[in-house]
Design a protein around this motif. Structure first.
Motif, PDB file in Angstrom:
ATOM      1  N   ASN A   1       0.087  10.360   0.347  1.00 35.30           N
ATOM      2  CA  ASN A   1       0.138   9.312   1.337  1.00 35.30           C
ATOM      3  C   ASN A   1       0.166   9.081   2.602  1.00 35.30           C
ATOM      4  OD1 ASN A   1      -0.214   6.977  -0.624  1.00 35.30           O
ATOM      5  ND2 ASN A   1       2.145   7.036  -1.290  1.00 35.30           N
TER       6      ASN A   1
ATOM      7  N   THR B   1      -2.485  10.080   6.209  1.00 34.93           N
ATOM      8  CA  THR B   1      -3.906  10.324   6.960  1.00 34.93           C
ATOM      9  C   THR B   1      -4.227  11.410   7.691  1.00 34.93           C
ATOM     10  OG1 THR B   1      -2.790   8.871   8.684  1.00 34.93           O
ATOM     11  CG2 THR B   1      -3.817   7.653   6.860  1.00 34.93           C
TER      12      THR B   1
ATOM     13  N   ASN C   1      -3.015   3.369  -3.682  1.00 33.37           N
ATOM     14  CA  ASN C   1      -3.976   2.166  -2.770  1.00 33.37           C
ATOM     15  C   ASN C   1      -2.960   1.227  -2.372  1.00 33.37           C
ATOM     16  OD1 ASN C   1      -5.850   0.531  -1.896  1.00 33.37           O
ATOM     17  ND2 ASN C   1      -7.509   0.968  -3.474  1.00 33.37           N
ATOM     18  N   ASN C   2      -2.121   1.277  -1.525  1.00 32.97           N
ATOM     19  CA  ASN C   2      -1.191   0.623  -1.072  1.00 32.97           C
ATOM     20  C   ASN C   2      -1.941  -0.661  -0.403  1.00 32.97           C
ATOM     21  OD1 ASN C   2       1.525   1.851  -1.201  1.00 32.97           O
ATOM     22  ND2 ASN C   2       0.174   3.525  -0.240  1.00 32.97           N
ATOM     23  N   PHE C   3      -2.859  -0.631   0.357  1.00 38.95           N
ATOM     24  CA  PHE C   3      -3.750  -1.770   0.929  1.00 38.95           C
ATOM     25  C   PHE C   3      -3.919  -2.766  -0.179  1.00 38.95           C
ATOM     26  CE2 PHE C   3      -7.355  -4.046   2.405  1.00 38.95           C
ATOM     27  CZ  PHE C   3      -7.016  -4.110   3.564  1.00 38.95           C
TER      28      PHE C   3
ATOM     29  N   HIS D   1       1.957   5.793   7.761  1.00 37.16           N
ATOM     30  CA  HIS D   1       0.464   5.270   6.952  1.00 37.16           C
ATOM     31  C   HIS D   1       0.880   4.359   5.701  1.00 37.16           C
ATOM     32  CE1 HIS D   1      -3.107   5.649   4.596  1.00 37.16           C
ATOM     33  NE2 HIS D   1      -2.753   5.930   3.664  1.00 37.16           N
TER      34      HIS D   1
ATOM     35  N   THR E   1       1.930   0.951   7.096  1.00 36.27           N
ATOM     36  CA  THR E   1       0.764   0.274   7.649  1.00 36.27           C
ATOM     37  C   THR E   1      -0.300  -0.249   6.659  1.00 36.27           C
ATOM     38  OG1 THR E   1       1.193   1.694   9.630  1.00 36.27           O
ATOM     39  CG2 THR E   1      -1.014   0.574   9.413  1.00 36.27           C
ATOM     40  N   ASN E   2      -0.342   0.460   5.777  1.00 33.41           N
ATOM     41  CA  ASN E   2      -1.498  -0.209   4.597  1.00 33.41           C
ATOM     42  C   ASN E   2      -1.061  -1.328   3.872  1.00 33.41           C
ATOM     43  OD1 ASN E   2      -3.759   1.428   5.636  1.00 33.41           O
ATOM     44  ND2 ASN E   2      -3.551   3.014   3.858  1.00 33.41           N
ATOM     45  N   ARG E   3       0.384  -1.266   3.553  1.00 36.30           N
ATOM     46  CA  ARG E   3       0.777  -2.224   3.010  1.00 36.30           C
ATOM     47  C   ARG E   3       0.748  -3.631   3.877  1.00 36.30           C
ATOM     48  NH1 ARG E   3       5.781   0.502  -0.551  1.00 36.30           N
ATOM     49  NH2 ARG E   3       4.227   1.986  -1.668  1.00 36.30           N
TER      50      ARG E   3
ATOM     51  N   GLY F   1      -2.840  -4.902   4.433  1.00 37.99           N
ATOM     52  CA  GLY F   1      -3.677  -5.619   3.018  1.00 37.99           C
ATOM     53  C   GLY F   1      -2.889  -6.670   2.683  1.00 37.99           C
TER      54      GLY F   1
END
Length: 244
Positions: free
Chosen positions: A62, A64, A76-78, A106, A109-111, A114
């Motif tokens: 997890n 970037t 795929n947290n998003f 990261h 942020t993605n959670r 999304g």
């Protein structure tokens, strides 16, 4: 063990300085490779480390980070946050708040992204967010703040299951019944969430697969040190229980 490697485990309490310190300590001891989980280290810190220890393979879960010596395994947290919002909206919720991790990385942020994008697509307000520590106490305090700032909220989505458990308690102390008055959903699918009352609806991350794929990637890097491998992307799964 099947490949005759020993494993050293280091805990950093999500502190970037401790991560750098442990990386340098492990590399100085001559380890063959390093796997990191949900690191707080930035691009510059990782680049500096790998410039000093050129040739040591690094698998980051997890992350970037972009570097020739780094291979990434990520969930795929998003998408996980998107499916939570889609489910809650389908259940009739239009005012949904979120508790995020006060730390910036990261995975967090993605959670959050999304969550916001999914609400925006449904024409719902997407800025009812409070940042707190990713703990039960953080979830408790953050939920109290959410409810005070946005009393119209009918559902709370949290960065992880620990925060969700704190959120359930905060709702109870505010006289709100979960899920009758307010829904609560977490992320990660940890054992305490499955045993709570009400049991926690959440997003399942396959931690066994994360560990297995990370180690398989490390073995591949050790066997083919000059090879570049694409990121490994792992799906998540919605787990519905009693809290939403």
């Amino acid at each position: 063990q099947a490949h005759d490697y020993n494993v050293f485990l280091c805990n950093t309490d999500e502190i970037a300085e401790a991560e750098i310190r442990n990386l340098n300590s492990l590399a100085a001891q001559g380890v063959d490779g390093i796997i990191t989980l949900a690191t707080h280290m930035g691009q510059a810190a990782v680049t500096t480390f790998l410039d000093e220890y050129e040739g040591i393979p690094l698998v980051m879960v997890n992350s970037t980070i972009h570097h020739p010596q780094v291979s990434v395994v990520r969930t795929n947290n998003f998408r996980g946050s998107q499916i939570v919002v889609e489910y809650l909206v389908q259940k009739g919720h239009r005012s949904i708040g979120m508790l995020t991790n006060v730390g910036v990385r990261h995975i967090q942020t993605n959670r959050a992204l999304g969550f916001q994008e999914a609400l925006s697509e449904h024409g719902c307000r997407y800025d009812m967010i409070v940042a707190e520590a990713p703990t039960m106490d953080g979830g408790y305090q953050g939920t109290k703040e959410l409810l005070q700032k946005y009393p119209e909220i009918t559902a709370v989505f949290t960065y992880n299951d620990l925060m969700a458990l704190g959120a359930i308690r905060a709702c109870h102390d505010q006289g709100l019944r979960v899920p009758d008055d307010i829904a609560v959903m977490g992320f990660d699918d940890t054992h305490p969430g499955a045993m709570s009352i009400p049991s926690l609806s959440t997003v399942r991350i396959d931690t066994f697969t994360i560990g297995r794929e990370s180690m398989l990637r490390m073995l591949a890097l050790l066997n083919e040190p000059n090879q570049t491998f694409p990121p490994i992307n792992l799906d998540v799964q919605l787990v519905l229980r009693e809290s939403a």
